[in-house]
Design a protein around this motif. Structure first.
Motif, mmCIF file in Angstrom:
data_model
loop_
_atom_site.group_PDB
_atom_site.id
_atom_site.type_symbol
_atom_site.label_atom_id
_atom_site.label_comp_id
_atom_site.label_asym_id
_atom_site.label_seq_id
_atom_site.Cartn_x
_atom_site.Cartn_y
_atom_site.Cartn_z
ATOM 1 N N GLY A 166 -9.059 -6.785 5.761
ATOM 2 C CA GLY A 166 -7.842 -7.356 5.223
ATOM 3 C C GLY A 166 -6.554 -6.671 5.634
ATOM 4 O O GLY A 166 -5.504 -7.007 5.137
ATOM 5 N N ILE A 167 -6.617 -5.695 6.521
ATOM 6 C CA ILE A 167 -5.422 -4.966 6.944
ATOM 7 C C ILE A 167 -5.078 -5.342 8.378
ATOM 8 O O ILE A 167 -5.877 -5.179 9.292
ATOM 9 N N TRP A 168 -3.868 -5.880 8.590
ATOM 10 C CA TRP A 168 -3.389 -6.241 9.919
ATOM 11 C C TRP A 168 -3.017 -4.962 10.670
ATOM 12 O O TRP A 168 -2.299 -4.111 10.143
ATOM 13 N N GLN A 169 -3.511 -4.811 11.886
ATOM 14 C CA GLN A 169 -3.304 -3.597 12.658
ATOM 15 C C GLN A 169 -2.001 -3.614 13.461
ATOM 16 O O GLN A 169 -1.719 -2.691 14.194
ATOM 17 N N GLY A 170 -1.212 -4.684 13.309
ATOM 18 C CA GLY A 170 0.062 -4.763 14.014
ATOM 19 C C GLY A 170 1.230 -4.597 13.056
ATOM 20 O O GLY A 170 1.077 -4.193 11.914
ATOM 21 N N ASP A 171 2.409 -4.913 13.554
ATOM 22 C CA ASP A 171 3.626 -4.836 12.753
ATOM 23 C C ASP A 171 3.841 -6.137 11.987
ATOM 24 O O ASP A 171 3.219 -7.148 12.265
ATOM 25 N N TRP A 172 4.752 -6.082 11.023
ATOM 26 C CA TRP A 172 5.178 -7.249 10.251
ATOM 27 C C TRP A 172 6.682 -7.402 10.452
ATOM 28 O O TRP A 172 7.400 -6.408 10.472
ATOM 29 N N GLU A 173 7.167 -8.634 10.617
ATOM 30 C CA GLU A 173 8.590 -8.855 10.836
ATOM 31 C C GLU A 173 9.162 -9.826 9.812
ATOM 32 O O GLU A 173 8.572 -10.872 9.535
ATOM 33 N N CYS A 174 10.321 -9.476 9.276
ATOM 34 C CA CYS A 174 11.019 -10.356 8.346
ATOM 35 C C CYS A 174 11.576 -11.532 9.145
ATOM 36 O O CYS A 174 12.293 -11.336 10.122
ATOM 37 N N THR A 198 11.593 -5.000 11.180
ATOM 38 C CA THR A 198 10.184 -4.776 11.490
ATOM 39 C C THR A 198 9.607 -3.682 10.609
ATOM 40 O O THR A 198 10.120 -2.561 10.586
ATOM 41 N N TYR A 199 8.550 -4.034 9.864
ATOM 42 C CA TYR A 199 7.791 -3.056 9.092
ATOM 43 C C TYR A 199 6.673 -2.587 10.007
ATOM 44 O O TYR A 199 5.731 -3.325 10.312
ATOM 45 N N SER A 200 6.785 -1.365 10.472
ATOM 46 C CA SER A 200 5.868 -0.833 11.492
ATOM 47 C C SER A 200 4.494 -0.493 10.917
ATOM 48 O O SER A 200 4.370 -0.073 9.771
ATOM 49 N N ARG A 201 3.490 -0.644 11.746
ATOM 50 C CA ARG A 201 2.130 -0.261 11.331
ATOM 51 C C ARG A 201 2.028 1.254 11.189
ATOM 52 O O ARG A 201 1.056 1.774 10.670
ATOM 53 N N TRP A 254 7.808 -6.107 -3.731
ATOM 54 C CA TRP A 254 8.511 -5.374 -2.671
ATOM 55 C C TRP A 254 9.428 -6.326 -1.910
ATOM 56 O O TRP A 254 9.097 -7.490 -1.720
ATOM 57 N N ARG A 255 10.572 -5.855 -1.482
ATOM 58 C CA ARG A 255 11.534 -6.676 -0.747
ATOM 59 C C ARG A 255 11.957 -5.986 0.535
ATOM 60 O O ARG A 255 11.890 -4.767 0.641
ATOM 61 N N CYS A 256 12.400 -6.784 1.486
ATOM 62 C CA CYS A 256 12.897 -6.270 2.756
ATOM 63 C C CYS A 256 14.059 -5.312 2.481
ATOM 64 O O CYS A 256 14.994 -5.678 1.765
ATOM 65 N N PRO A 257 14.019 -4.105 3.028
ATOM 66 C CA PRO A 257 15.100 -3.154 2.756
ATOM 67 C C PRO A 257 16.422 -3.557 3.419
ATOM 68 O O PRO A 257 17.476 -3.074 3.033
ATOM 69 N N GLN A 258 16.367 -4.451 4.371
ATOM 70 C CA GLN A 258 17.576 -4.846 5.084
ATOM 71 C C GLN A 258 18.277 -6.054 4.461
ATOM 72 O O GLN A 258 19.491 -6.056 4.290
#
Length: 96
Positions: free
Chosen positions: A13-21, A27-30, A43-47
């Motif tokens: 269940g864990i994505w091994q890549g990054d996540w992007e808003c 970009t939330y880095s892996r 949780w919310r996007c810090p930007q």
């Protein structure tokens, strides 16, 4: 769309890549200490303060957008509200 970001074994269940808003491209880095899936639901996007559901999986320059990252529901609700407001305004002008 199948994407694999690295040759690391994938945890369940864990994505091994990054996540992007999808709203601001943050970009939330892996490489972060807390995996994206383990962040709290509030949780919310810090930007841009977008909710967690507005993030999409990213591998390189490819972003896997899903129905939860779509703006369709926002547009539909906005249009319905606009029609209702216009209808009320017309009614108010004619009967008040």
């Amino acid at each position: 769309l199948r994407m694999k970001a690295s040759s690391e074994p994938a945890s369940e269940g864990i994505w091994q890549g990054d996540w992007e808003c999808v709203d601001c491209n943050y970009t939330y880095s892996r490489e972060e200490t807390v995996k994206f899936e383990n962040l709290p639901d509030n949780w919310r996007c810090p930007q841009c303060r977008a909710p967690k559901r507005r993030f999409a999986k990213k591998a390189g320059s490819v972003i896997a957008k899903t129905t939860s990252t779509s703006n369709t529901s926002i547009v539909v609700v906005s249009m319905v509200a606009l029609v209702a407001l216009l209808g009320f305004a017309i009614w108010a002008v004619n009967f008040l």
